[in-house]
Design a protein around this motif. Structure first.
Motif, PDB file in Angstrom:
ATOM      1  N   PRO A  55       1.837   4.971  -7.480  1.00  0.00           N
ATOM      2  CA  PRO A  55       1.035   4.262  -6.363  1.00  0.00           C
ATOM      3  C   PRO A  55       0.489   5.247  -5.265  1.00  0.00           C
ATOM      4  O   PRO A  55      -0.471   4.584  -4.504  1.00  0.00           O
ATOM      5  CB  PRO A  55       2.053   3.051  -6.034  1.00  0.00           C
ATOM      6  CG  PRO A  55       2.889   2.935  -7.075  1.00  0.00           C
ATOM      7  CD  PRO A  55       3.119   4.286  -7.691  1.00  0.00           C
ATOM      8  N   MET A  56       1.164   6.245  -4.828  1.00  0.00           N
ATOM      9  CA  MET A  56       0.778   7.103  -3.693  1.00  0.00           C
ATOM     10  C   MET A  56      -0.520   7.650  -4.330  1.00  0.00           C
ATOM     11  O   MET A  56      -1.066   7.961  -3.248  1.00  0.00           O
ATOM     12  CB  MET A  56       1.821   8.016  -3.610  1.00  0.00           C
ATOM     13  CG  MET A  56       3.201   7.717  -3.063  1.00  0.00           C
ATOM     14  SD  MET A  56       3.231   6.730  -1.630  1.00  0.00           S
ATOM     15  CE  MET A  56       2.997   7.921  -0.506  1.00  0.00           C
ATOM     16  N   LEU A  57      -0.882   7.770  -5.398  1.00  0.00           N
ATOM     17  CA  LEU A  57      -2.144   8.428  -5.596  1.00  0.00           C
ATOM     18  C   LEU A  57      -3.357   7.279  -5.484  1.00  0.00           C
ATOM     19  O   LEU A  57      -4.498   7.528  -5.724  1.00  0.00           O
ATOM     20  CB  LEU A  57      -2.029   8.659  -7.129  1.00  0.00           C
ATOM     21  CG  LEU A  57      -1.344   9.811  -7.720  1.00  0.00           C
ATOM     22  CD1 LEU A  57      -1.128   9.976  -9.019  1.00  0.00           C
ATOM     23  CD2 LEU A  57      -1.418  11.298  -6.915  1.00  0.00           C
ATOM     24  N   LEU A  58      -2.720   5.832  -5.278  1.00  0.00           N
ATOM     25  CA  LEU A  58      -3.721   5.054  -5.303  1.00  0.00           C
ATOM     26  C   LEU A  58      -4.761   5.240  -3.902  1.00  0.00           C
ATOM     27  O   LEU A  58      -4.104   5.465  -2.874  1.00  0.00           O
ATOM     28  CB  LEU A  58      -3.314   3.576  -5.292  1.00  0.00           C
ATOM     29  CG  LEU A  58      -2.549   3.101  -6.587  1.00  0.00           C
ATOM     30  CD1 LEU A  58      -1.843   1.810  -6.403  1.00  0.00           C
ATOM     31  CD2 LEU A  58      -3.676   3.056  -7.787  1.00  0.00           C
TER      32      LEU A  58
ATOM     33  N   ASP B 215      -6.505   4.396  -0.310  1.00  0.00           N
ATOM     34  CA  ASP B 215      -6.267   3.043   0.598  1.00  0.00           C
ATOM     35  C   ASP B 215      -7.184   2.043   0.007  1.00  0.00           C
ATOM     36  O   ASP B 215      -6.516   0.615   0.560  1.00  0.00           O
ATOM     37  CB  ASP B 215      -6.493   3.695   1.831  1.00  0.00           C
ATOM     38  CG  ASP B 215      -5.530   4.485   2.347  1.00  0.00           C
ATOM     39  OD1 ASP B 215      -4.525   4.830   1.743  1.00  0.00           O
ATOM     40  OD2 ASP B 215      -5.863   5.339   3.116  1.00  0.00           O
ATOM     41  N   SER B 216      -8.421   1.950  -0.491  1.00  0.00           N
ATOM     42  CA  SER B 216      -9.181   0.939  -0.532  1.00  0.00           C
ATOM     43  C   SER B 216      -8.657   0.189  -1.714  1.00  0.00           C
ATOM     44  O   SER B 216      -9.547  -0.793  -2.180  1.00  0.00           O
ATOM     45  CB  SER B 216     -10.413   1.330  -0.503  1.00  0.00           C
ATOM     46  OG  SER B 216     -10.886   2.436  -1.455  1.00  0.00           O
ATOM     47  N   SER B 217      -7.843   0.600  -2.505  1.00  0.00           N
ATOM     48  CA  SER B 217      -7.778   0.011  -3.962  1.00  0.00           C
ATOM     49  C   SER B 217      -7.355  -1.537  -3.819  1.00  0.00           C
ATOM     50  O   SER B 217      -6.406  -2.005  -3.010  1.00  0.00           O
ATOM     51  CB  SER B 217      -6.575   0.715  -4.856  1.00  0.00           C
ATOM     52  OG  SER B 217      -6.136   0.090  -5.738  1.00  0.00           O
TER      53      SER B 217
ATOM     54  N   THR C  51      -3.696   8.763 -12.341  1.00  0.00           N
ATOM     55  CA  THR C  51      -4.298  10.070 -11.817  1.00  0.00           C
ATOM     56  C   THR C  51      -5.043   9.590 -10.484  1.00  0.00           C
ATOM     57  O   THR C  51      -5.487  10.928  -9.777  1.00  0.00           O
ATOM     58  CB  THR C  51      -5.697  10.161 -12.762  1.00  0.00           C
ATOM     59  OG1 THR C  51      -6.710   8.801 -12.750  1.00  0.00           O
ATOM     60  CG2 THR C  51      -5.188  10.094 -14.392  1.00  0.00           C
ATOM     61  N   GLY C  52      -5.111   8.580 -10.031  1.00  0.00           N
ATOM     62  CA  GLY C  52      -5.942   8.254  -8.498  1.00  0.00           C
ATOM     63  C   GLY C  52      -7.319   8.511  -8.654  1.00  0.00           C
ATOM     64  O   GLY C  52      -7.973   8.405  -7.687  1.00  0.00           O
ATOM     65  N   SER C  53      -7.708   8.681  -9.684  1.00  0.00           N
ATOM     66  CA  SER C  53      -9.309   8.779  -9.867  1.00  0.00           C
ATOM     67  C   SER C  53     -10.085   7.489  -9.539  1.00  0.00           C
ATOM     68  O   SER C  53      -9.831   6.439 -10.254  1.00  0.00           O
ATOM     69  CB  SER C  53      -9.582   9.376 -11.152  1.00  0.00           C
ATOM     70  OG  SER C  53     -10.998   9.565 -11.583  1.00  0.00           O
ATOM     71  N   GLY C  54     -10.971   7.760  -8.782  1.00  0.00           N
ATOM     72  CA  GLY C  54     -11.757   6.284  -8.247  1.00  0.00           C
ATOM     73  C   GLY C  54     -12.671   5.905  -9.460  1.00  0.00           C
ATOM     74  O   GLY C  54     -12.910   4.703  -9.206  1.00  0.00           O
TER      75      GLY C  54
END
Length: 418
Positions: free
Chosen positions: A7-10, A12-14, A341-344
């Protein structure tokens, strides 16, 4: 190692970080549970009609009953009142009228004991047994032991690293078929069995199934998933050409299964990392490629939103209806790749698919989700005529806030989500 840091990869706007989104998903999950409770009947659970009632002549269904045990176990683990008695009811049915006391294994419907015994059904019984065992329901451990014994003694093919498909009632007459669908759900069951029994062979088996179907088969087909093979692994390109709307083995390829395999591959990767600290390097790229193919060929190919049921070998739409489970599995794949992945790009798809579900599939008047709609969003019944069961939709409401490993039920017990 787990993916608890993912979740740290998410961003801030997720949406996943937003309390309003969590509350909205929780409310949808509660609506699904309330609606599904009406499917309880003598001998298990049955398929509800569009209005949420059991139709005349309804029969208890083995697949639905096993899925309901799993879904209501998740609800009970969250502390939602009313779920535990439904789990008990389902376990009693799976140990009673739906169980073949003579030959072992389970019936899809008790009134048709001579029907073939499908691996697909037995994967869900194993999943139900694991969930009920974790919950501590009476009979849960017996159900788990019976189910693992059947998988071990009849379905698992050690030489091939996959599950066999089906047998006659007495376990004779093995079907000349190898299928992706039953093995996909067997992967989920194996992951749960690995966590609940702590027997590492089930994780090894999940990894072998994924290697065969995802890395080898889909990898050789532009990360699309052919589904039908004979026992010599010859691809059956014309299989069920005359049954394009078959609910379990349709002709061609099913983009929703590309999505489902994608997030199952991530779960196998996470389980391996959690156990050993290492996992094959192909798992994440293959998962990303599977979802990319699902979205490229399945999402709005006719210019209208939603993911279609099937495509042909030229990647063109074959059955254009939008089934609820296809959207549920795709939104789960998107959020799991977002966490991984944290990919938008996955945030964009996560929102887009939920917007479609909210505006087209959720039935705000009669409850639950519409099982299937046409390209214009109108209720359809080409493939699925009844109302959606809980399995796919309910998991989609809880998966966004849970790690990729351990399995969903164990993760729910260890977490406190809204």
């Amino acid at each position: 190692m787990t993916d608890l840091l993912s979740p740290m990869l998410l961003p801030d706007s997720s949406w996943v970080r937003r309390s309003a989104h969590r509350l909205w998903l929780a409310a949808q999950g509660r609506r699904l549970l309330r609606f599904g409770a009406a499917s309880r009947m003598t001998g298990g659970f049955g398929a509800l009609g569009v209005d949420g009632t059991l139709p005349d002549g309804a029969e208890a269904d083995g697949i639905l009953t096993a899925r309901m045990v799993h879904a209501f176990s998740m609800g009970a683990l969250q502390g939602i009142p009313g779920c535990l008695p439904l789990v008990r009811h389902g376990v009693e049915a799976l140990l009673g009228p739906l169980h073949d006391a003579r030959h072992g294994g389970w019936f899809e419907v008790a009134s048709a004991p001579e029907n073939r015994k499908q691996a697909y059904l037995h994967a869900f019984v194993a999943l139900a047994g694991s969930s009920a065992t974790l919950l501590g329901v009476e009979g849960g451990k017996r159900l788990l032991d019976l189910a693992t014994g059947v998988l071990e003694n009849h379905y698992w093919s050690e030489d091939e690293g996959v599950m066999r498909e089906s047998f006659a009632r007495d376990w004779s007459d093995e079907e000349n078929y190898r299928g992706a669908n039953a093995n996909m759900h067997s992967t989920e069951a194996c992951l749960a069995l690995a966590d609940i029994t702590t027997d590492g062979k089930w994780l090894d088996r999940a990894a072998r199934i994924v290697h065969r179907f995802v890395h080898e088969i889909a990898g050789a087909h532009e990360h699309c998933m052919p589904e039908h093979f004979d026992r010599n692994w010859t691809l059956l390109r014309d299989y069920n050409r005359d049954k394009p709307t078959d609910p379990l083995r349709p002709y061609g390829m099913t983009p929703g299964h590309f999505s489902e395999w994608a997030h199952l591959t991530l779960k196998v990767e996470a389980a391996l990392l959690r156990k050993t600290g290492t996992a094959p390097g192909w798992m994440l790229p293959d998962a990303r490629a599977l979802l990319a193919s699902a979205l490229r060929y399945g999402w709005a190919p006719d210019g209208k939103p939603g993911m279609v049921y099937t495509i042909d070998w030229d990647h063109k739409v074959h059955v254009p209806v939008r089934a609820h489970w296809v959207q549920a599995e795709s939104v789960t794949a998107a959020v799991n790749l977002l966490k991984r992945t944290g990919s938008g790009e996955y945030e964009v798809w996560y929102r887009r698919i939920w917007d479609y579900i909210a505006n087209t599939l959720i039935d705000y008047d009669q409850g639950s989700w519409r099982n299937e709609v046409d390209a214009d969003g109108h209720l359809s019944g080409e493939v699925y005529a009844d109302k959606a069961d809980l399995y796919h939709a309910y998991q989609a409401t809880v998966a966004p806030f849970l790690p990729l490993a351990p399995c969903l039920t164990l993760a729910l017990r260890e977490s406190d989500i809204v």
